[in-house]
Design an enzyme around this catalytic site. Sequence first.
Site, mmCIF file in Angstrom:
data_model
loop_
_atom_site.group_PDB
_atom_site.id
_atom_site.type_symbol
_atom_site.label_atom_id
_atom_site.label_comp_id
_atom_site.label_asym_id
_atom_site.label_seq_id
_atom_site.Cartn_x
_atom_site.Cartn_y
_atom_site.Cartn_z
ATOM 1 N N ASP A 212 0.827 -1.208 0.000
ATOM 2 C CA ASP A 212 0.000 0.000 0.000
ATOM 3 C C ASP A 212 0.861 1.258 0.000
ATOM 4 O OD1 ASP A 212 -2.646 0.625 -0.269
ATOM 5 O OD2 ASP A 212 -3.007 0.936 1.864
ATOM 6 N N ASP A 253 -9.362 -2.063 1.980
ATOM 7 C CA ASP A 253 -9.092 -1.549 3.333
ATOM 8 C C ASP A 253 -10.149 -2.006 4.334
ATOM 9 O OD1 ASP A 253 -6.891 -0.157 2.325
ATOM 10 O OD2 ASP A 253 -8.129 1.552 1.740
#
Length: 430
Positions: A212, A253
């Site tokens: 990420d 997420d």
Amino acid sequence: MSESGLYAAYLSLGLQALTPIILGSFKSLKTPASTIARRKKAAAAASRVLTEDEEDEEDLEEETLGWADSLFFPVFGSIALVGLWALLKYFGKEWINFFLGVYFSGAGVFAFQSTFSTLINFALRMVSYKTPLYHIRITRSFKQIFHLSISLPSLLLLPLSITLPLLYMPLGRPYILSNILALSLGTATLELLKLDSFFTAFLLLGVLLIYDIFWVFATPVMVTVAKGIDAPIKLLAPKSGSASDFAMLGLGDIVIPGLVIALCLRFDLWRHVKRNPAEDTTRHSSFSRLYFWTGIVSYIIGLATTMAVMHYFRAAQPALLYLSPACTIGPLILAVIRGELSLLWSYNEGSETDKEVDETIEAPSEAAMNARKAVAAAQTETPELDEQDKEADDDVIVVEDESWMEDTKGVSTGLEASAKAKKRKGGKKK
């Protein structure tokens, strides 16, 4: 843009993110194998068949991820991300959005039906209403090749489950319907995809943290894909009531930390069964959910930190940069405080499942082996009997008597002669 409208968007995203995590975690629970084995034993002793309510299971194709699978997540994720970015840059977003819209509309049919039937079943269970269960079976030559069990709420939801996802594109992809499909897809993913241990969970959070950070801070790829793709792979919340300006949170997420939180809930159930082995525990039983709520609080802290940093810098943030440490540290601190760190670290769903299944099938397996031995012994004796019958057939003398054709007395005489002729040597009839 007012600050109050922005805070309302952040709060909306947080509440929406918690919904699939909580629903998916409880849908990932299964009745312990020890309880099923105890019920089957009691049913066998009473010479009856175990009912659907006693089995309390759903036939689902589940996928369990090990630590090796976790290492491939960022690899395949990077390939997919770069592929989408290249399609957006060189071919435009119209075609890719069209194909993704069709795909997620189809997948949303099953996800919507599964998620909302669970909500209705939960509400009915709270009022002690028992929903009927229907079965669809397809057989061929007395062998079942397909079986689908469906509850009454699921049956009633079927028209809506088909209609709403299929209207997603014709209605112009409204963000409310997009969010409903995204929440349903996230819930279904958490139900079907499971982590086998906390080592796998923490390893997955660690490698995706690096993934990420790289794709958000080092390149514009992830931000470009997130803004360019119009599909139910993210949650949207309008800022200040605007219909064009949204705060967004990627479905990854939600699902990635959700896998860890669902594992915490299954760990809570396992701890309860381990401490109360004689109790008839099911996935609907009441038990301490300390690790689960710790995971939820950790996720809230991590998500709040993400939004605070994003609000301060007015720039996109890699949410896993804050969610991964939070969802790792929270359960670990609780395990240390309770003196259960070794128990948490050694917990493995694969090994526990195998152990329980072995204990369950031990007695039937022994009986089955004895039955196989008896069948094998009978098969070895069969050729000997066939040889004896063949020899006996060779010793039979058949005499045709046509005297019955001459007069009526010949009927009885012929029959008697035939009966005498059909004898073995030694005077024994065959």
